[in-house]
Design a protein around this motif. Structure first.
Motif, PDB file in Angstrom:
ATOM      1  N   PRO A  20       0.832  -1.199   0.000  1.00 59.39           N
ATOM      2  CA  PRO A  20       0.000   0.000   0.000  1.00 59.39           C
ATOM      3  C   PRO A  20       0.875   1.261   0.000  1.00 59.39           C
ATOM      4  O   PRO A  20       1.953   1.249   0.599  1.00 59.39           O
ATOM      5  N   PRO A  22      -0.076   4.915   1.031  1.00 59.34           N
ATOM      6  CA  PRO A  22      -1.073   5.912   1.421  1.00 59.34           C
ATOM      7  C   PRO A  22      -0.601   7.329   1.092  1.00 59.34           C
ATOM      8  O   PRO A  22       0.589   7.629   1.223  1.00 59.34           O
ATOM      9  N   THR A  25      -5.149  12.375   2.621  1.00 58.49           N
ATOM     10  CA  THR A  25      -6.588  12.304   2.387  1.00 58.49           C
ATOM     11  C   THR A  25      -7.155  13.721   2.462  1.00 58.49           C
ATOM     12  O   THR A  25      -6.476  14.644   2.873  1.00 58.49           O
ATOM     13  N   GLY A  26      -8.398  13.870   2.030  1.00 60.79           N
ATOM     14  CA  GLY A  26      -9.062  15.169   2.134  1.00 60.79           C
ATOM     15  C   GLY A  26      -9.342  15.785   0.781  1.00 60.79           C
ATOM     16  O   GLY A  26      -9.433  15.087  -0.230  1.00 60.79           O
ATOM     17  N   LEU A  27      -9.459  17.109   0.770  1.00 63.49           N
ATOM     18  CA  LEU A  27      -9.917  17.841  -0.411  1.00 63.49           C
ATOM     19  C   LEU A  27      -8.746  18.357  -1.250  1.00 63.49           C
ATOM     20  O   LEU A  27      -7.812  18.935  -0.710  1.00 63.49           O
ATOM     21  N   ASN A  67      -9.984   7.801   2.795  1.00 60.75           N
ATOM     22  CA  ASN A  67      -8.988   6.934   3.424  1.00 60.75           C
ATOM     23  C   ASN A  67      -9.239   5.461   3.084  1.00 60.75           C
ATOM     24  O   ASN A  67     -10.105   4.819   3.668  1.00 60.75           O
ATOM     25  N   LEU A  81     -11.972  -1.869   3.207  1.00 56.91           N
ATOM     26  CA  LEU A  81     -11.050  -0.810   3.600  1.00 56.91           C
ATOM     27  C   LEU A  81     -11.412   0.530   2.974  1.00 56.91           C
ATOM     28  O   LEU A  81     -10.800   1.550   3.241  1.00 56.91           O
ATOM     29  N   HIS A  85     -18.317   4.473   5.742  1.00 56.86           N
ATOM     30  CA  HIS A  85     -17.827   5.416   6.752  1.00 56.86           C
ATOM     31  C   HIS A  85     -16.709   6.293   6.213  1.00 56.86           C
ATOM     32  O   HIS A  85     -16.627   7.467   6.543  1.00 56.86           O
ATOM     33  N   ILE A  88     -18.466   8.867   3.943  1.00 54.20           N
ATOM     34  CA  ILE A  88     -19.192   9.844   4.763  1.00 54.20           C
ATOM     35  C   ILE A  88     -18.187  10.779   5.429  1.00 54.20           C
ATOM     36  O   ILE A  88     -18.351  11.994   5.460  1.00 54.20           O
ATOM     37  N   SER A  89     -17.111  10.189   5.920  1.00 54.32           N
ATOM     38  CA  SER A  89     -16.101  10.937   6.628  1.00 54.32           C
ATOM     39  C   SER A  89     -15.485  12.040   5.777  1.00 54.32           C
ATOM     40  O   SER A  89     -15.372  13.187   6.218  1.00 54.32           O
ATOM     41  N   THR A  93     -15.884  15.844   6.760  1.00 56.40           N
ATOM     42  CA  THR A  93     -14.769  16.457   7.493  1.00 56.40           C
ATOM     43  C   THR A  93     -13.772  17.190   6.602  1.00 56.40           C
ATOM     44  O   THR A  93     -12.855  17.838   7.106  1.00 56.40           O
ATOM     45  N   SER A  94     -13.938  17.120   5.271  1.00 61.41           N
ATOM     46  CA  SER A  94     -12.936  17.737   4.395  1.00 61.41           C
ATOM     47  C   SER A  94     -13.222  19.197   4.113  1.00 61.41           C
ATOM     48  O   SER A  94     -12.389  19.900   3.546  1.00 61.41           O
TER      49      SER A  94
END
Lengths: 382, 216
Positions: A20, A22, A25-27, A67, A81, A85, A88-89, A93-94
């Protein structure tokens, strides 16, 4: 600079494709987006984000990176994964809700195995649209008024993808081989590494030639060689190769314990690679480890109202909706790869999985319990 | 690599508790016991990321009325079963919910908010949002009880941490398919969100932290 970064990421992350990667995350703002610009969502596997950004050059839009623990969309969604959620998150939250007037988010179609459009809408008031499978089709999809062609819905396994997977296999296996060979058989290090690459390339590039033998129907658990851990064929094969090499050693008079060990390891390497069953590395054939490849999709015609979500999310184009009769049909059911996306999305629970013994796995189970690495849905707490 | 392990972990929730105990060398139980010492009977408590219910059940045993939220239905099933076995089913409500859904709860609905080994799993945006919501959900003077894995700040401990942790991570993974992540500077994160820190406790190696913070 961006181009250079893209190619470096492509090479490095293809070599280590099994791991992986990573990323943040976010906008993300792509181009110069405004309050009416489209909102797209993807996973946080770094290579995917880079590819999506590249595909979106010249498009003004918002990109939400959810994420998925650094794993690609399809694997993450199917393996639990990239979940409701996580979607939605990132919506909540972004900060995207303060940036746009509308509430419409385009998800990659392959996320449909793990993300429920209906539930996202209930919980967030965001409407989920299933975008194309490939990022490169997004500009065309947007230009066509968010309409997908059949080709945009289908998962293919073209030679470039097969090459990518061959590299993803070849690199880690050859690295381990080189390490072991350094200690036990240094003279053969280069030929052994070359052998690994050759087998990896052969297995993947020749895929179309033997694909039709990889039956996933009924009792045939797959082409025997590609049946890792199921029938012991590889052990038999290995014994055969070993016997032959020992015989040659005996005849040439070079038979020692060292000779047996070295040729044993080398032949084991090839046998394991050939019988490792492509290990879920193809989008059209499931690993023999995955029991769910024996499942079949059942369509309950009484419950079906022809809503067409199944047709929209099926990566193998199995479905066709009869708009007159308002019923779905499965004219290309034999192409199914048991991903379960249609079952997860059907708003009327008209679809389910059936095991070879006729047991029905209801949609609620498929939505709740995702596949683990061994391709099992662990339901009971045991 | 730990992400790979996490994937398998989620598929073996029944082994989760054992794995966590091994990874934290028992530290998790001591920290949870100490944190729950701040819970009073009759208080309304929220456990964010309750998992198999380690914190929520402790608080319920002390007489609190607890809401436990988690995104993993398998973990929640285990928590629910344990609550029933311990006769605490009435005291805890389990909800399959992520932190992003905390917006639905009423202002000042809780006296205590607890969270164990959850913040380290969240994205930075999620952490920020969760702390913002925690401030809103806690009554004035209410407590935030946090326990999580962290990274030691001094070099000596950090080296020791890596040396001890590496074999433990491997062992734990093989035995239980469980692992954890480390949270960056937790006390600073809480202060930044507007909490007042009452007490901070580290374990000897400074790789596990327990914090009692107060909503002013």
């Amino acid at each position: 600079m961006d181009t250079l970064r893209f190619y470096v990421a492509t090479v490095a992350e293809t070599l280590l494709r099994m791991l992986p990667f990573p990323t943040r995350t976010g906008l993300y703002a792509i181009g110069r987006p405004g309050p009416d610009s489209p909102v797209l969502l993807t996973c946080n596997f770094h290579l995917t984000v880079e590819r999506v950004k590249r595909a979106l050059r010249g498009v003004d839009c918002w990109l939400l990176v959810a994420n998925s623990r650094g794993i690609n969309v399809w694997c993450a969604a199917t393996g639990g994964l990239l979940t409701n959620h996580d979607v939605i998150s990132v919506l909540k939250t972004s900060g995207i809700e303060e940036r746009v007037h509308h509430r419409e988010v385009i998800l990659p179609q392959l996320a449909a195995t793990g993300v429920e459009a209906k539930l996202i809408r209930q919980k967030t008031h965001w409407k989920v649209l299933w975008g194309p499978v490939e990022a490169k089709d997004i500009p065309g999809y947007l230009a066509a008024g968010k309409q997908k062609t059949a080709a945009m819905r289908r998962v293919e396994f073209p030679w470039l993808r097969r090459l990518e997977m061959a590299v993803a296999w070849g690199f880690p296996i050859s690295a381990v081989t080189a390490l072991v060979a350094w200690f036990v058989w240094r003279a053969a290090l280069v030929p052994l590494v070359a052998l690994v690459w050759l087998v990896a390339l052969l297995v993947f590039l020749a895929f179309p030639l033997y694909e039709r033998f990889l039956s996933t129907e009924g009792v045939h658990k797959g082409f025997i060689v590609f049946d890792f851990g199921q029938s012991g064929v590889q052990v038999f094969l290995w014994v055969l190769v070993m016997a032959a090499s020992l015989l040659i050693g005996q005849m040439t008079g070079g038979l020692t314990w060292g000779y047996a060990l070295r040729w044993g390891l080398a032949s084991l390497l090839v046998v394991v690679m050939v019988s490792i069953d492509l290990m879920g590395s193809t989008p059209i054939y499931k690993s023999g480890l995955h029991e769910d490849r024996l499942l079949s999709v059942r369509l309950d015609r009484d419950l079906c109202k022809g809503a067409g979500f199944c047709e929209d999310v099926c990566p193998r184009d199995c479905f066709e909706v009869d708009r007159e009769a308002r019923k779905a049909t499965r004219p290309r059911a034999d192409a199914c790869v048991q991903c379960g996306a249609c079952i997860v999305q059907c708003p009327f629970d008209a679809l389910s999985f059936a095991t070879p013994s006729g047991e029905i796995i209801p949609p609620a189970d498929i939505r709740t319990y995702k596949l683990n690495l061994m391709g099992r849905r662990i339901k009971a707490a045991g | 690599m730990t992400y790979v392990l996490m994937k398998v972990l989620e598929s073996a929730p029944s082994r989760y508790d054992k794995g966590i105990r091994l990874l934290t060398r028992g530290g998790v139980d001591a920290a949870y016991d100490w944190l729950c010492g701040h819970v009073q009977p009759g208080q309304r408590a929220l456990d964010i990321g309750c998992g198999t219910g380690a914190l929520a059940l402790r608080a319920a045993r002390l007489g609190a009325d607890v809401v436990g939220i988690d995104v993993n239905p398998q973990m929640l099933a285990l928590a629910r079963a344990q609550a029933e076995r311990q006769g605490l089913a009435e005291k805890v409500t389990w909800q399959e919910k992520g932190v992003a859904e905390l917006g639905e709860e009423a202002d000042a609905a809780f006296d205590v908010i607890m969270s164990g080994l959850c913040f380290s799993e969240l994205t930075p945006d999620e952490r920020h949002y969760t702390l913002e919501q925690a401030r809103r959900l806690l009554r004035s003077g209410g407590l935030l009880l946090l326990a999580d894995e962290t990274r030691p700040r001094d070099v000596g401990r950090r080296v020791l941490h890596v040396l001890i942790r590496l074999p433990l991570v491997l062992l734990t993974y093989f035995l239980t398919q469980t692992t954890t992540h480390a949270l960056p500077d937790a006390p600073a994160m809480l202060r930044e969100a507007g909490f007042e820190i009452d007490e901070v406790r580290f374990n000897r190696l400074h790789d596990f932290v327990a914090i009692v913070a107060r909503n002013p």
